[in-house]
Scaffold this motif. Structure first.
Motif, short mmCIF file in Angstrom:
data_model
loop_
_atom_site.label_atom_id
_atom_site.label_comp_id
_atom_site.label_asym_id
_atom_site.label_seq_id
_atom_site.Cartn_x
_atom_site.Cartn_y
_atom_site.Cartn_z
N VAL A 1 -17.63 48.20 -19.56
CA VAL A 1 -16.51 47.27 -19.38
C VAL A 1 -16.50 46.30 -20.55
N LEU A 2 -15.34 46.15 -21.19
CA LEU A 2 -15.19 45.21 -22.31
C LEU A 2 -14.49 43.96 -21.80
N PHE A 3 -14.93 42.79 -22.26
CA PHE A 3 -14.29 41.55 -21.81
C PHE A 3 -13.77 40.74 -22.99
N GLY A 4 -12.59 40.17 -22.79
CA GLY A 4 -11.90 39.41 -23.82
C GLY A 4 -10.43 39.78 -23.82
N SER A 5 -9.56 38.79 -23.99
CA SER A 5 -8.12 39.04 -23.93
C SER A 5 -7.59 39.36 -25.32
N ILE A 6 -7.19 40.61 -25.52
CA ILE A 6 -6.53 41.02 -26.76
C ILE A 6 -5.29 41.81 -26.39
N SER A 7 -4.38 41.99 -27.34
CA SER A 7 -3.14 42.69 -27.04
C SER A 7 -3.43 44.14 -26.66
N GLN A 8 -2.50 44.74 -25.95
CA GLN A 8 -2.70 46.12 -25.49
C GLN A 8 -2.80 47.09 -26.66
N THR A 9 -2.09 46.78 -27.75
CA THR A 9 -2.14 47.63 -28.95
C THR A 9 -3.55 47.68 -29.51
N VAL A 10 -4.17 46.49 -29.64
CA VAL A 10 -5.53 46.41 -30.20
C VAL A 10 -6.54 47.03 -29.23
N ALA A 11 -6.35 46.81 -27.93
CA ALA A 11 -7.24 47.40 -26.92
C ALA A 11 -7.20 48.92 -27.01
N THR A 12 -6.02 49.49 -27.23
CA THR A 12 -5.87 50.94 -27.37
C THR A 12 -6.59 51.43 -28.62
N GLN A 13 -6.48 50.66 -29.72
CA GLN A 13 -7.16 51.02 -30.97
C GLN A 13 -8.67 51.09 -30.78
N LEU A 14 -9.25 50.06 -30.12
CA LEU A 14 -10.69 50.05 -29.88
C LEU A 14 -11.10 51.17 -28.94
N ASP A 15 -10.26 51.45 -27.96
CA ASP A 15 -10.50 52.54 -27.01
C ASP A 15 -10.59 53.88 -27.75
N LEU A 16 -9.66 54.10 -28.70
CA LEU A 16 -9.64 55.35 -29.47
C LEU A 16 -10.85 55.47 -30.38
N GLU A 17 -11.27 54.34 -30.97
CA GLU A 17 -12.45 54.36 -31.86
C GLU A 17 -13.70 54.76 -31.07
N LEU A 18 -13.83 54.25 -29.85
CA LEU A 18 -15.00 54.60 -29.03
C LEU A 18 -14.91 56.03 -28.51
N LYS A 19 -13.69 56.48 -28.22
CA LYS A 19 -13.52 57.87 -27.75
C LYS A 19 -13.92 58.87 -28.83
N LYS A 20 -13.71 58.50 -30.11
CA LYS A 20 -14.13 59.36 -31.22
C LYS A 20 -15.64 59.58 -31.19
N GLN A 21 -16.36 58.58 -30.64
CA GLN A 21 -17.82 58.68 -30.55
C GLN A 21 -18.27 59.26 -29.19
N TRP A 75 -1.55 32.93 -24.02
CA TRP A 75 -1.78 34.36 -24.21
C TRP A 75 -2.21 35.07 -22.93
N LEU A 76 -2.80 34.34 -21.98
CA LEU A 76 -3.28 35.01 -20.76
C LEU A 76 -2.15 35.42 -19.83
N TYR A 77 -1.08 34.60 -19.75
CA TYR A 77 0.02 34.98 -18.84
C TYR A 77 0.73 36.23 -19.36
N GLN A 78 0.66 36.45 -20.69
CA GLN A 78 1.27 37.66 -21.25
C GLN A 78 0.35 38.87 -21.07
N LYS A 79 -0.97 38.61 -21.07
CA LYS A 79 -1.92 39.71 -20.92
C LYS A 79 -1.95 40.22 -19.48
N ILE A 80 -2.08 39.29 -18.51
CA ILE A 80 -2.13 39.68 -17.08
C ILE A 80 -0.70 39.65 -16.56
N GLU A 81 -0.07 40.80 -16.56
CA GLU A 81 1.39 40.86 -16.37
C GLU A 81 1.85 40.54 -14.96
N ASP A 82 0.98 40.67 -13.96
CA ASP A 82 1.40 40.39 -12.58
C ASP A 82 0.84 39.06 -12.08
#
Length: 433
Positions: free
Chosen positions: A169-189, A25-32
């Protein structure tokens, strides 16, 4: 930590995947990035089976196989690794090459940390060394090792303004879709995320300093948390993990408290998600479950399933960092109290033989186990679910709670369908001609 929690420790072997599987999962997360696993043919066979042979995808990982000459110190390790890294640089031109050390590199004392800086200077490509080998407790700790190594490559600060800010800064490898979801939830606050570790690109690693607040999304990242606090003097936000609506709400709430922000509509958001999960909750309500222990997600999953109405007999876990998981453990105890159920036994380093005896006695409706024990248990009439599926599935945040219950209920629903088919078959056979 809640005093009602009882911990047991057995002396079982670690029946788990090899941590080099984190490459999947890490080689897919860190694209370069490009991952170079340094090990024997056995490691190569494992990667082929665990990751699949992606002929057309050209995955960004490779295997540096150690031969007898390497092990007996007849060959020059530096020259061989230089040859491989030059080829990787020419063919793929990555922003970073990550060397994954295996058990063999530990045993023959390969000085990867000594060779990497020399080769990095020659090739002008960052080379990060992570010893994600089988000496760890669980396969998910491979990611912990890699992220811990990446902490040292994060910039400290670019200007005086950012040095004074309380960046998150958040740490942990999750898909970009889920990272965006968590980002939006925090932005609401009204809270902005200033970076992720790891990010999609190595060149976008976040700035880390004594003014940075860090918060984890996975319970198996205790080594990364320690490195962030000790090496970069970051401040850790101790929160339950965003798994399930209850965990996600408490996770956001804790971050808001750290930034002195009052939560807006968070409880209503959680309640709306619970309403959407009722069809699944009806299937598992009153059903029993047993965690044998494999990926260190057990405490978070058990807490969520207790809230859904399940009875958890035992939580086996290969390794427990009580400090890093203290908020999660407190939430587990609180959930059991609110649901009026006893706190399940928590067994660290469980002995599989003893666990199987307990499973025979308790007869749970479902057992969450590693792949090696699933088929033997199924052959004895015990319904199982592979724990590794929860590692690869999208389980974080409010909207993905449904995916957890989909995985949990699948073997139970399959069993119900088989029972119906069996009763229809018996009815057909018994009906008069």
């Amino acid at each position: 930590m809640n005093k009602n929690l009882k911990f047991e420790c057995e002396t079982g072997n670690y029946h788990t995947f090899c941590p080099i599987s984190c490459v999947a999962w890490l080689y897919q997360k860190i694209e370069d990035s490009f991952f170079l696993v340094i090990g024997t043919k056995t490691c190569g066979y494992f990667l082929q089976n665990a990751l699949g042979v992606m002929i057309f995808a050209e995955p960004r990982y490779a295997m540096a196989e150690l031969e007898e000459g390497d092990i007996s110190a007849q060959l020059n390790d530096y020259k061989e690794l230089k040859r491989l890294c030059l080829k990787i640089q020419q063919d793929r031109n990555p922003s970073v090459i990550i060397w994954i050390g295996t058990c063999t590199t530990e045993i023959i004392k390969m000085d990867l940390e000594g060779m990497a800086p020399r080769l990095e200077a020659e090739l002008n490509v960052p080379i990060v060394v992570a010893r994600a080998n089988g000496l760890d407790y669980a396969f998910t700790q491979g990611e912990d090792t890699v992220l811990s190594a990446l902490v040292n490559r994060c910039p400290k600060s670019k200007n005086k303004k950012t040095l004074a800010e309380k960046n998150l800064v958040l740490f942990g490898s999750i898909s970009q879709t889920v990272a965006t979801q968590l980002d939006l939830e925090l932005k609401k606050q009204g809270i902005e995320i200033h970076g992720w570790l790891p990010d999609q690109r190595y060149t976008d690693l976040p700035e880390l300093n004594e003014h940075t607040y860090v918060c984890g999304v996975n319970p198996f990242l205790s080594r990364t948390a320690t490195t962030l606090m000790r090496r970069r003097k970051c401040k850790l936000i101790g929160a339950p993990f965003p798994i399930g609506p209850d965990g996600t709400r408490h996770w956001i709430q804790k971050i808001c408290e750290t930034y002195s922000v009052s939560c807006k509509g968070l409880l209503e958001r959680e309640e709306s998600i619970w309403a959407q999960l009722q069809d699944y909750c009806q299937i598992i309500k009153g059903r029993s479950i047993f965690f044998m222990g494999d990926n260190l997600l057990e405490i978070s999953l058990a807490r969520f399933l207790i809230r859904c109405g399940m009875i958890v007999y035992e939580i086996g876990i290969p390794y427990m960092d009580k400090r890093f998981q203290s908020a999660e453990l407190d939430l587990l105890a609180k959930t059991c109290l609110e649901m009026n159920v006893p706190i399940p036994r928590i067994v660290e380093k469980p002995d599989n033989y003893n666990q199987i005896q307990r499973i025979r006695e308790l007869q749970p409706d479902l057992v969450i186990t590693g792949m090696g024990l699933a088929n033997p248990l199924e052959s004895r009439g015990i319904h199982t679910k592979w724990s590794v599926e929860f590692t690869f599935a999208q389980i974080h945040g409010f909207t993905n709670a449904r995916d957890i219950l989909e995985l949990i209920t699948r073997p139970l629903r399959r069993n119900q369908h088989l029972q119906k088919l069996e009763s229809i078959k018996n009815f057909v056979y018994e009906s008069p001609a």
